[in-house]
Design an enzyme around this catalytic site. Sequence first.
Site, short mmCIF file in Angstrom:
data_model
loop_
_atom_site.label_atom_id
_atom_site.label_comp_id
_atom_site.label_asym_id
_atom_site.label_seq_id
_atom_site.Cartn_x
_atom_site.Cartn_y
_atom_site.Cartn_z
N ASP A 291 54.98 27.55 -27.39
CA ASP A 291 53.85 28.24 -28.01
C ASP A 291 53.71 28.01 -29.50
OD1 ASP A 291 55.92 29.73 -29.04
OD2 ASP A 291 55.04 31.67 -28.56
N GLU A 536 64.89 28.07 -22.66
CA GLU A 536 64.07 28.35 -21.49
C GLU A 536 63.71 27.11 -20.67
OE1 GLU A 536 60.73 30.88 -22.34
OE2 GLU A 536 62.03 32.53 -22.96
N TYR A 589 61.57 40.10 -22.11
CA TYR A 589 60.45 40.79 -22.75
C TYR A 589 59.98 41.96 -21.90
CZ TYR A 589 60.15 37.07 -26.21
OH TYR A 589 60.43 36.21 -27.26
N GLU A 625 66.20 36.80 -27.17
CA GLU A 625 64.82 37.11 -27.54
C GLU A 625 64.41 38.39 -26.84
OE1 GLU A 625 61.80 34.09 -26.88
OE2 GLU A 625 63.11 32.51 -27.65
C1 GCB Z 1 59.66 32.90 -25.34
C2 GCB Z 1 59.89 31.65 -26.08
C3 GCB Z 1 59.34 31.69 -27.49
C4 GCB Z 1 57.97 32.33 -27.47
C5 GCB Z 1 58.08 33.73 -26.95
C6 GCB Z 1 56.71 34.41 -26.86
O1 GCB Z 1 60.33 33.22 -24.41
O2 GCB Z 1 61.24 31.29 -26.12
O3 GCB Z 1 59.28 30.39 -27.96
O4 GCB Z 1 57.38 32.34 -28.73
O5 GCB Z 1 58.62 33.70 -25.66
O6 GCB Z 1 56.32 35.05 -27.81
O7 GCB Z 1 56.04 34.24 -25.86
#
Ligand code: GCB
Length: 738
Positions: A291, A536, A589, A625
């Site tokens: 992204d 990932e 997340y 993350e």
């Molecule tokens: C992830 C990725 C990271 C993204 C993030 C997101 O899992 O590792 O590169 O920026 O999610 O914000 O979607």
Amino acid sequence: MVSASPRLPTASAKPSSDVWKCSCVWHGVADPKAWLRSYPVPPVPSRSRSRSSKQTGGRRTRGRWSLTSCCSIISPLKLQRPAMTPPWLHLTVLALGCLRAGALSKNVGDASWGGLYPRESPTREVRSLDGLWDFRLAPLLDPDKGFREHWYSQPLSQTGAVISMAVPSSYNDITQDKALRDHIGWAWYDRTFYVPMRWQEDKLRVVLRLGSAHYNSIVYVNGVQVAKHEGGHLPIMAEISNHLSFVQENLVTVAINNTLTPTTIPQGSIHFQNDPTRYPPGYFTQSYNFDFTNYAGIHRPVFLYTTPRTYIEDILLTTAIDGTSGIVNYTIIAGSTRMGPHRLGNIGCSLKVLNQARKYVTSAIGCQGTIVLPNATLWWPYLMSDDPGYQYTLMVAVSGASGDLDLYPQKVGIRSVGWNSTTLTINGVPVYLRGCGKHEDADIRGKGLDYPLMVKDFSLLKWLGANSFRTSHYPYAEEIMDMADQEGIMVVDEAPAVGLSGFGEELMKKHMSVMQELVRRDKNRPSVIMWSVGNEPQSNQAAAEGYFSNVTAVTRASDATRPVTCVLSYDKKSEHAASSLDVILVNRYYSWYSDTGHLEVIQLQTVTEFTEWFLLHNKPVMISEYGAGSLSGLHMDPAFTWSEEYQVELMMQNFEAFDKLRSKGFFVGEMIWNFADFATPQEIIRPAFCVKGLFTRTRQPKMAGHLMRYRYWSLAQQLDNTTAPQGDWKFRLYSVSP
Ligand code: GCB
């Protein structure tokens, strides 16, 4: 990964019509200044001298070596665009062409090595080529025009219009031109420079080094190709002594292609649209599985530097601790323009150890050995010591049979990294990583190294009370890594392998090569405490098992002193990479990408999930993350997605979960996503930026930044026995409970 430096040819580098020959004579008569004579340079063993003479085929005449020829292999890219080839295919072919040519370059020398960072010493000069270069894009639908028309053989300004381009910087956001921002294919840079005649008189070896250029690069000096390199985040080096003019202006030209394919690292693909009712002729786009913006350009400093003709090629260090003594194991690899890199032979090595106050501590003689420093000052992470990031300097010396002497100042931080099934240790003390995922990203400059931004970022990390970051999702600039060493910030050093899938042989070989290149660049850094082979990957694919087993094995073979990880995202029961790792890093997340808006599920889901990872693999686990997007200044209470309130409440729920996990004994760290907002490609789920930052893109703290500061300082108080910043009224008013 691959650089065609014009070193001595090897048996396998067969001359062809592409081979350009020069003859050069090396008179290895050094005239070191008096103070250099006092340097502890050991005598050169006579046995080695004669062996080296045999190996090189050189003639030894009264202290002078002369070589009948030293050759440079020149392999101009000869890819012509076949008639009717769709542009996307052609671009791919060009990208692959670089790889093929790169493979050839492996015969020319050690192609997986960008060289020691250019540093001044009494025997080395360093000159910057940063500044304004001339710049032109290749036409989108005629990408090989520059090669066909030999744009590299004269200044770009003589073959068409140019603009000024800042180096280092990404080119994308420098102007108002959409075509430049969105370009796919070759971009051309050049500039002129002089070198002092003295360099020739002193018979110095001259090296050109780019800290990085994204993605495929071909480098020319005075119209002659001197290097090729695939991969956007590691250095490119070429010895250019034989290509320079010492009386006239020299021209350096760099062609860079940002095309990503299924076999580049990272991967990408080109989509050619051939429906004439919807797209103009030749229309194509590029997509990739990450992204952040695929910024392109010469991203890091460009240097010219000199060495004597016998020089220090590389220095390998490992450190250990024995009671109060620090142990430094070292190997010095010397090179000479006669033989290329070699360890022994007619070379003498020595080193002097200086402390941080630049005072002499001890010295050693020999190209390989162990130094014991009684009562050593160890390298400690930030907030684990009153003097974090302590480094000694090894002044390494190599002398050649001719009397050449090369000196290189190499820093060393004495520390040990340990790990078992539950714990990560530094100097035998368990550590809990409290940090951030980051990006090299800023307005206007894109991924270009920027010293003010770099210093600001370290200042903010320390303001937060963070002790670590991950170089998500590619190796960062060496200047940034130097600062991490110096400030005592621990680093999970990551390869540019983000979102990989497919896992074929070609990709794997390239990935292994990238790991070797990364380890070789960063091996001596005390800040680097773990290698990450990627972020990932689609590790639910069965082929991931063998693939990651091989890539991690190669990484361990390059460096057995640090644990190896890969940042995972797939479900633990259906993924195949974790079994190859030493430490398990997982991105999650909760209440953002799943159960959006339902902050109440975070604790249960996080504690359950990470406990299961541990039970399944019996390895230390951490969250690499987590986070939520927030638009700086958007406030909604009760918390609502995209508001600053939602971001901080999501963090608080996570903190509760992390504390429960910490009490279980296997949870070794937390890194929020992300340190600062960063640019994304055009899309509909992110508003031009990924806004999960603790800080805005211009580095102002959001509510999340302030909250994180309390969290990290509180952890530091509890775990590192440190005190919150003195004199800060916020910490005085609201005491941080242990
Ligand atoms: C992830 C990725 C990271 C993204 C993030 C997101 O899992 O590792 O590169 O920026 O999610 O914000 O979607």
